[in-house]
Design a protein around this motif. Structure first.
Motif, PDB file in Angstrom:
ATOM      1  N   TYR A 338       0.794  -1.297  -0.204  1.00 49.92           N
ATOM      2  CA  TYR A 338       0.041  -0.135   0.063  1.00 49.92           C
ATOM      3  C   TYR A 338       0.730   1.250   0.089  1.00 49.92           C
ATOM      4  N   HIS A 339       2.175   1.173  -0.475  1.00 47.48           N
ATOM      5  CA  HIS A 339       3.060   2.392  -0.406  1.00 47.48           C
ATOM      6  C   HIS A 339       2.505   3.403  -1.259  1.00 47.48           C
ATOM      7  N   GLU A 340       1.905   3.224  -2.317  1.00 44.64           N
ATOM      8  CA  GLU A 340       1.458   4.177  -3.443  1.00 44.64           C
ATOM      9  C   GLU A 340      -0.037   4.345  -3.566  1.00 44.64           C
ATOM     10  N   MET A 341      -0.645   4.029  -2.392  1.00 41.93           N
ATOM     11  CA  MET A 341      -2.023   3.978  -2.364  1.00 41.93           C
ATOM     12  C   MET A 341      -2.410   5.198  -1.456  1.00 41.93           C
ATOM     13  N   VAL A 342      -1.815   6.224  -1.704  1.00 42.89           N
ATOM     14  CA  VAL A 342      -2.258   7.688  -1.101  1.00 42.89           C
ATOM     15  C   VAL A 342      -2.626   8.487  -2.058  1.00 42.89           C
ATOM     16  N   PHE A 343      -4.160   8.642  -2.159  1.00 43.29           N
ATOM     17  CA  PHE A 343      -4.852   9.564  -3.137  1.00 43.29           C
ATOM     18  C   PHE A 343      -5.630  10.752  -2.515  1.00 43.29           C
ATOM     19  N   GLY A 344      -5.344  12.050  -3.087  1.00 42.97           N
ATOM     20  CA  GLY A 344      -6.008  13.221  -2.569  1.00 42.97           C
ATOM     21  C   GLY A 344      -7.254  12.946  -3.366  1.00 42.97           C
ATOM     22  N   GLY A 345      -8.239  13.439  -2.931  1.00 43.82           N
ATOM     23  CA  GLY A 345      -9.603  13.447  -3.207  1.00 43.82           C
ATOM     24  C   GLY A 345     -10.559  12.439  -2.822  1.00 43.82           C
ATOM     25  N   LEU A 346     -10.117  11.565  -1.948  1.00 43.69           N
ATOM     26  CA  LEU A 346     -10.753  10.615  -1.337  1.00 43.69           C
ATOM     27  C   LEU A 346     -11.759  11.121  -0.084  1.00 43.69           C
ATOM     28  N   HIS A 347     -12.951  10.686   0.150  1.00 43.57           N
ATOM     29  CA  HIS A 347     -13.956  11.119   1.235  1.00 43.57           C
ATOM     30  C   HIS A 347     -13.591  10.058   2.523  1.00 43.57           C
ATOM     31  N   LYS A 348     -13.596   8.727   2.021  1.00 42.38           N
ATOM     32  CA  LYS A 348     -13.378   7.644   2.902  1.00 42.38           C
ATOM     33  C   LYS A 348     -12.380   6.347   2.490  1.00 42.38           C
ATOM     34  N   ILE A 349     -11.878   5.772   3.697  1.00 38.72           N
ATOM     35  CA  ILE A 349     -11.234   4.402   3.214  1.00 38.72           C
ATOM     36  C   ILE A 349     -11.720   3.478   4.079  1.00 38.72           C
ATOM     37  N   TYR A 350     -12.139   2.312   3.588  1.00 37.88           N
ATOM     38  CA  TYR A 350     -12.669   1.271   4.241  1.00 37.88           C
ATOM     39  C   TYR A 350     -11.547   0.080   4.236  1.00 37.88           C
ATOM     40  N   LEU A 351     -11.195  -0.308   5.513  1.00 38.73           N
ATOM     41  CA  LEU A 351     -10.117  -1.413   5.725  1.00 38.73           C
ATOM     42  C   LEU A 351     -10.946  -2.665   5.982  1.00 38.73           C
ATOM     43  N   TYR A 352     -10.984  -3.723   5.366  1.00 38.77           N
ATOM     44  CA  TYR A 352     -11.536  -4.827   5.767  1.00 38.77           C
ATOM     45  C   TYR A 352     -10.423  -5.777   6.136  1.00 38.77           C
ATOM     46  N   CYS A 353     -10.455  -6.154   7.541  1.00 42.25           N
ATOM     47  CA  CYS A 353      -9.245  -6.910   8.207  1.00 42.25           C
ATOM     48  C   CYS A 353      -9.688  -8.091   8.633  1.00 42.25           C
ATOM     49  N   ALA A 354      -9.045  -9.026   8.507  1.00 42.09           N
ATOM     50  CA  ALA A 354      -9.196 -10.375   8.930  1.00 42.09           C
ATOM     51  C   ALA A 354      -8.534 -10.780  10.498  1.00 42.09           C
ATOM     52  N   LYS A 355      -7.822  -9.607  10.946  1.00 44.60           N
ATOM     53  CA  LYS A 355      -7.120  -9.934  12.214  1.00 44.60           C
ATOM     54  C   LYS A 355      -7.236  -8.421  13.141  1.00 44.60           C
ATOM     55  N   SER A 356      -7.084  -8.467  14.249  1.00 44.07           N
ATOM     56  CA  SER A 356      -7.174  -7.491  15.149  1.00 44.07           C
ATOM     57  C   SER A 356      -6.416  -6.415  14.846  1.00 44.07           C
ATOM     58  N   SER A 357      -5.093  -6.630  14.276  1.00 47.81           N
ATOM     59  CA  SER A 357      -4.117  -5.528  14.359  1.00 47.81           C
ATOM     60  C   SER A 357      -4.631  -4.417  13.080  1.00 47.81           C
ATOM     61  N   LEU A 362      -4.399   1.333  10.224  1.00 46.52           N
ATOM     62  CA  LEU A 362      -5.185   2.540   9.911  1.00 46.52           C
ATOM     63  C   LEU A 362      -4.387   3.607  10.535  1.00 46.52           C
ATOM     64  N   ASP A 363      -3.722   3.490  11.620  1.00 48.86           N
ATOM     65  CA  ASP A 363      -2.888   4.624  12.299  1.00 48.86           C
ATOM     66  C   ASP A 363      -1.800   5.055  11.318  1.00 48.86           C
ATOM     67  N   THR A 364      -1.295   4.163  10.708  1.00 50.90           N
ATOM     68  CA  THR A 364      -0.275   4.170   9.688  1.00 50.90           C
ATOM     69  C   THR A 364      -0.989   4.965   8.407  1.00 50.90           C
ATOM     70  N   LEU A 365      -1.962   4.632   8.020  1.00 51.61           N
ATOM     71  CA  LEU A 365      -2.705   5.245   6.907  1.00 51.61           C
ATOM     72  C   LEU A 365      -3.005   6.857   7.348  1.00 51.61           C
ATOM     73  N   ARG A 366      -3.552   6.951   8.594  1.00 52.90           N
ATOM     74  CA  ARG A 366      -3.906   8.276   8.945  1.00 52.90           C
ATOM     75  C   ARG A 366      -2.585   9.035   8.964  1.00 52.90           C
ATOM     76  N   ASN A 367      -1.417   8.795   9.148  1.00 52.43           N
ATOM     77  CA  ASN A 367      -0.189   9.359   9.205  1.00 52.43           C
ATOM     78  C   ASN A 367       0.387   9.644   7.755  1.00 52.43           C
ATOM     79  N   ARG A 368       0.056   8.613   6.785  1.00 51.19           N
ATOM     80  CA  ARG A 368       0.333   8.977   5.170  1.00 51.19           C
ATOM     81  C   ARG A 368      -0.628   9.910   4.837  1.00 51.19           C
ATOM     82  N   TYR A 369      -1.940  10.095   5.254  1.00 51.69           N
ATOM     83  CA  TYR A 369      -2.867  11.168   4.539  1.00 51.69           C
ATOM     84  C   TYR A 369      -2.951  12.367   5.653  1.00 51.69           C
ATOM     85  N   ALA A 370      -1.993  12.381   6.603  1.00 52.58           N
ATOM     86  CA  ALA A 370      -2.241  13.639   7.549  1.00 52.58           C
ATOM     87  C   ALA A 370      -1.655  15.059   6.694  1.00 52.58           C
ATOM     88  N   ASN A 371      -1.021  14.845   5.835  1.00 53.49           N
ATOM     89  CA  ASN A 371      -0.623  16.157   5.325  1.00 53.49           C
ATOM     90  C   ASN A 371      -1.503  16.814   4.157  1.00 53.49           C
TER      91      ASN A 371
END
Length: 384
Positions: A338-357, A362-371
């Motif tokens: 998911y290194h290059e899956m940072v797109f401006g213009g998104l309203h929402k990201i859904y992460l379908y997880c098979a484990k509790s981690s 999601l915290d990593t994704l939030r940091n990537r989109y923070a700017n």
């Protein structure tokens, strides 16, 4: 008399309203095309022989290849595609792809635009380019110039020798060509055709038009074209492609546009062209798209399916991104995926997880989109 009346009506209707009327007309044509149920088919296929997922396609036969492209991408060679009557998959591993909406299905656009917000200097925009791209532009930009042409024979030659051959070389059977008369009309009325000169040689062309949406003006790339000597050489194409896009961006800024639309590409988060445009500052936008597929995810294995096949979807007028995080991949593999899956213009990201981690990622994704000025909302969805 009719021409005078049409001219009066055009003056009375604002550019934004004309855009909305054209948009509604195109949407209606798409709906009417879908309504030809006698042209529909029900087909089953797998995109990979060893995949547990089987696709059930319901829609027009001519759109089935587009459905495969949207899900599987261009890397799916004919030998990897199993059509006809494959051995049935378990019902909980069936993915339904249809031209008709159904409860719970994702509304997946076929195409998305990459739109660069302007109102900034060219230096501010290019400051976010990677160092190699900036170096390429600084080194090569002085050798190029852009010249508008209004001559019929030059427009026809550019279409015949650059626009059409490049589209066919890049898209193959999926290439959507403009009719020759439409290229002439755009170049002489609602847009312009520019020849790209390297020193004194024509090496490329750019066909663009003006769009006014919501009171904002967009300079929109409709097509790039290149001579065969350029598009058949990957190194030369990278250079000329980057400079051509940069010159179109310069022109949009110099002429007071609010946005530069780099153009449409297949609405796949993994699409190489979309990533290329993202690296040039393009935010995803539904501008120019009027067609959708409706994808109902499998009952089981959604996290794995979306890991293999991330999907954009539309909710109302907003664009969302659906990602999967199954059991198995290491933290390094997830970061790489998911290194290059940072797109401006998104309203929402859904992460379908098979484990509790999943919350940690999601915290990593939030940091990537923070700017970003408006980061997307994040939601974790437990999934088997």
């Amino acid at each position: 008399m009719k021409e005078k009346l049409a001219a009066v009506i055009r003056k009375l209707i604002s550019p934004s309203l004309r855009y909305e009327i054209r948009n509604a007309a195109t949407w209606l044509r798409d709906i009417l095309g879908r309504a030809c149920f006698w042209k529909w088919e029900v087909a089953r296929f797998r995109l990979q022989k060893d995949s547990p997922y089987e696709f059930l396609y319901i829609g027009r036969k001519k759109q089935r290849e587009m459905a495969k492209l949207l899900i599987g991408g261009k890397s799916q060679e004919p030998s990897d595609t199993v059509d006809g009557e494959p051995a049935p998959a378990a019902s909980n591993h069936v993915v339904v792809v249809s031209e008709a909406p159904s409860p719970g299905a994702l509304n997946v656009p076929l195409y998305l635009s990459a739109v660069v917000p302007l109102g900034r200097s060219i230096d501010e925009i290019t400051a976010k380019y990677d160092s190699e791209l900036r170096r390429n532009i600084r080194k090569n930009r002085p050798r190029y110039r852009m010249v508008q042409t209004l001559l019929d024979d030059e427009i026809e030659k550019a279409d015949r020798e650059m626009l059409q051959p490049y589209a066919e070389a890049r898209q193959g059977i999926h290439a959507a060509q403009f009719p020759a008369q439409e290229v002439l009309r755009i170049a002489k009325t609602v847009g312009r055709l520019d020849l790209i000169m390297l020193e004194d040689e024509v090496v490329a062309c750019h066909l663009g038009c003006i769009i006014t949406r919501g009171g904002k003006r967009y300079w929109s790339t409709l097509r790039f074209g290149y001579v065969e000597a350029i598009f058949s050489d990957a190194k030369k194409l990278r250079e000329v492609n980057s400079i051509t896009t940069f010159m179109a961006l310069e022109w949009a800024i110099d002429n007071g546009f609010d946005y530069y639309d780099i153009g449409l590409c297949v609405a796949r988060p993994d699409d190489g062209l979309l990533k290329w445009k993202r690296r040039r500052g393009g935010d995803i936008d539904s501008l120019g798209n009027h067609a959708y597929m409706f994808v109902r995810l499998p009952k089981t294995g959604r996290a794995r399916f979306l890991w293999d096949t991330p999907l954009f979807a539309v909710e109302g007028k907003e664009i969302t991104l659906h990602l999967g995080l199954p059991d198995g991949p290491s933290d390094e593999e997830v970061a790489s995926r998911y290194h290059e899956m940072v797109f401006g213009g998104l309203h929402k990201i859904y992460l379908y997880c098979a484990k509790s981690s999943g919350e940690q990622f999601l915290d990593t994704l939030r940091n990537r989109y923070a700017n970003l000025q408006t980061p997307p909302v994040m939601e974790r969805i437990p999934s088997s």
